[in-house]
Each structure stands twice: as structure tokens, then as C-alpha cells.
Write a protein that holds these residues in place. Sequence first.
Motif: not given
Length: 234
Positions: A162-166
Motif C-alpha cells: 500500500w505504501r509503495k503504490q500510494v
Amino acid sequence: MATPQKKKKRLKLEQWVKDQMWSESGGHCQNPDCRVDLLSFVKRKHIAELAHIIPASDDGPRSEDGTTLTEAERALPENIVLLCPTCHTVVDKAPDEYPPDALHEWKRMSEEARAIAHGTPLFQSRSSARSVIEPLLGANKAVFEEYGPADNLFDDSRADQWRKQVQATILPNSREILRLLAANRNLLTPEENAIVHKFALHIQQLEDRHTKGDWTPGSVRFPTEMTSIMEGDK
């Protein structure tokens, strides 16, 4: 008697780096409180100065923040900000007041302003605008459904994705959506304008959380009305 060490010559900025900085800045000081035209003072000459965010040498201002950067990385556009002589002097004389995060934000704001002024299409109809915005919203939705926070489904692996895709998808897409809406605000209804303001606040807070570690409670949630922005007639 020991032979004094020769001072290491700083890596010269390549021409493509200088060209990119002129393009990125639009020829204006990238300090958002200045924005002076760097070509307007002297005939056929400019007053621009290419300032390092992390210095080229280890004894320069903000050097303690760049211990992991190589010499080559310090000479890339990502580490350079185009300033007028006054702003360059100020940021280097007071590095604690102008840390790397602040200067990177200046670059981001400058790029945003250029994109809105010169790189964002103006649409003749709401349907044309919607046709460009809808895929960006759809991509963000797909990321959220796949990796976003969900009851009983937010393990460490999902959280990392999630952090990466944000950072890789949601924030860039959302900034592009905001640029498109800002450039075409004449096509928005008053109600939609209010929704866009809420969306902008949501994205700013999302960025603060995932790039600056600011987890202040009470953040604005994604306004669901954004999913239908620019649909139908005004």
C-alpha cells in the motif's frame, strides 16, 4: 612534513541537467515566495544559479543530510534547484531553516505550476475532461481495492504494498487529476468545486503521511463524490 591533500574537484553539472532545470523552473526562481523571472534583469544574460540541495562537497550546507548520496547523484536534477542569487545565498547561509525536504517541496511546487500553465490540456466539454480523468480515478480505485486498508486484511505485506503504490500510483495520478481540474475549473459546478477542495486536502494529507511520516489523526477521507466528477451536464 605531511603533504597537504589536494581539495577534490566538484563534479561539473552536465548540460542536459542545466537544460532540464530551465525547463522544470520555467526560467523563474523556484522559491515559491520569490518566483522572480531570471531572464528579466540583464539583456541577453540571466541571473540564475544552480543550487545543490545536498552539497557537491561534504563540507557544504545540508551535507549531513546526504551521507548516502554518491557524487554522481549529487549532480542530478533531483538534487538541484534553480534560484536567484539572493535566494541561493539565503538557503545556504541558513541550512537549518531550509532543509532538503523544504527545497524538494519547492521543486515539486515549481513543476506543478509549470504543468498547470503549460502542460495541462484545456477541454471544451465536461465529457472530454471526464474521458481523461476517469482512467486515473479507476487506476487509483484498483490500487485501493487491492492493497488499501481494510478490516482484518492489513498485514505487514499488504501495508508495504500500500505504501509503495500510494507513492508510485495514487499520488502521481491524484496530482494529475488536480492539475486537470484546476486548469478546467470553468467546467465544474459550484458543488463540484467544493468536492475538489476536499479531495485536494485528502491528497495533501495522504502525501504528508506517506512521504513525511505525519500521522496526525482526523484526516479527511476520500470524497466519494469524486468518482463521478465531471459526469453529465453542468
